[in-house]
Write a protein that holds these residues in place. Sequence first.
Motif, PDB file in Angstrom:
ATOM      1  N   ALA A  52     -59.501  25.410  20.121  1.00 18.22           N
ATOM      2  CA  ALA A  52     -59.876  25.560  21.506  1.00 18.22           C
ATOM      3  C   ALA A  52     -60.583  26.951  21.442  1.00 18.22           C
ATOM      4  CB  ALA A  52     -58.847  25.558  22.493  1.00 18.22           C
ATOM      5  N   ALA A  94     -57.673  26.732  28.316  1.00 10.30           N
ATOM      6  CA  ALA A  94     -58.885  26.911  27.262  1.00 10.30           C
ATOM      7  C   ALA A  94     -59.710  25.717  27.137  1.00 10.30           C
ATOM      8  CB  ALA A  94     -58.005  27.126  25.858  1.00 10.30           C
ATOM      9  N   VAL A  95     -60.610  25.649  26.470  1.00  6.85           N
ATOM     10  CA  VAL A  95     -61.716  24.481  26.285  1.00  6.85           C
ATOM     11  C   VAL A  95     -61.736  23.924  24.763  1.00  6.85           C
ATOM     12  CG1 VAL A  95     -63.954  23.532  26.634  1.00  6.85           C
ATOM     13  CG2 VAL A  95     -63.230  25.613  27.825  1.00  6.85           C
ATOM     14  N   VAL A  96     -61.441  22.650  24.848  1.00  9.99           N
ATOM     15  CA  VAL A  96     -61.494  21.753  23.422  1.00  9.99           C
ATOM     16  C   VAL A  96     -62.561  22.070  22.869  1.00  9.99           C
ATOM     17  CG1 VAL A  96     -60.670  19.919  22.039  1.00  9.99           C
ATOM     18  CG2 VAL A  96     -59.513  20.562  24.296  1.00  9.99           C
ATOM     19  N   ARG A  97     -62.621  22.563  21.559  1.00  8.35           N
ATOM     20  CA  ARG A  97     -64.009  22.643  20.964  1.00  8.35           C
ATOM     21  C   ARG A  97     -64.008  21.729  19.603  1.00  8.35           C
ATOM     22  NH1 ARG A  97     -63.082  26.399  16.415  1.00  8.35           N
ATOM     23  NH2 ARG A  97     -61.106  27.372  16.430  1.00  8.35           N
ATOM     24  N   TRP A 112     -56.763  14.637  22.691  1.00 12.45           N
ATOM     25  CA  TRP A 112     -57.813  15.681  23.462  1.00 12.45           C
ATOM     26  C   TRP A 112     -59.068  15.469  22.577  1.00 12.45           C
ATOM     27  CZ3 TRP A 112     -52.954  17.333  21.604  1.00 12.45           C
ATOM     28  CH2 TRP A 112     -51.738  17.619  22.625  1.00 12.45           C
ATOM     29  N   SER A 144     -53.971  18.680  30.585  1.00 12.84           N
ATOM     30  CA  SER A 144     -55.465  18.793  30.155  1.00 12.84           C
ATOM     31  C   SER A 144     -56.193  17.808  31.227  1.00 12.84           C
ATOM     32  CB  SER A 144     -55.669  18.025  29.056  1.00 12.84           C
ATOM     33  OG  SER A 144     -55.332  16.757  28.932  1.00 12.84           O
TER      34      SER A 144
END
Length: 228
Positions: A66, A52-55, A21, A89
């Motif tokens: 995320a 959720a957004v990978v951070r 990811w 994803s």
Amino acid sequence: MRVCAAPPFAPDAPRADDARWRAHDLLRLKRLTPVESEPGWLRAAIARAPFAVVRRAQAAAEFVAAGVRGATRAERFGTWINVEDIESSLSPESLLAAMPAPERAALAAFVALATLRETPSVLHDFVWGPTGSAGFELAAQVPTLSESSDLDVLIRMPQRGDAATIEALASALAQAAQRAGTRVDAQVETPAGGIALAELAQLAHGKTRVLARASDGVRLVADPWQSS
């Protein structure tokens, strides 16, 4: 992130990036483990759109950093996802094939995205795709953009980009923004991390260093493509 949960692993646990990811990927979740500090809006947001957004943060093995977004800009929560809770994803570039609902296609950010997708330009020499509210709406298929939303895009540039190419990219995005009546903000993914296209363009005009955002921190770099 406005708020971030405490890591569910020991403070001294080894941290690293998981190549499966990357920042801005959207994770479809099977579940989201409750944490003590989670805000009241979180469960409704996950029920509405289980993404959720990978951070950009390193995590211990079997976890991903995320962020979860709610209904407003103030509703952002950083957390840690157990990889067992990830169903699938979606990368920004994979979302170029996704279309908004017909009644949403006239929103300025989607008009700008369609313009970039359909108009020949140097942008098509790169791997790129929508992020932010537009990317989230295309992935989750729930209304997320507003009339005033900008379009955010990610451009992957693993090899050195010369000044002419950077300028051409900035011009292509500016033209799409003007046609749609909105802003188009681009982040360029380089070996040093994510760098705003507008800032990267300034390297050709006397700027000596630019701000690069990587999973292990933020730093000023003179050459985003120089091997560390």
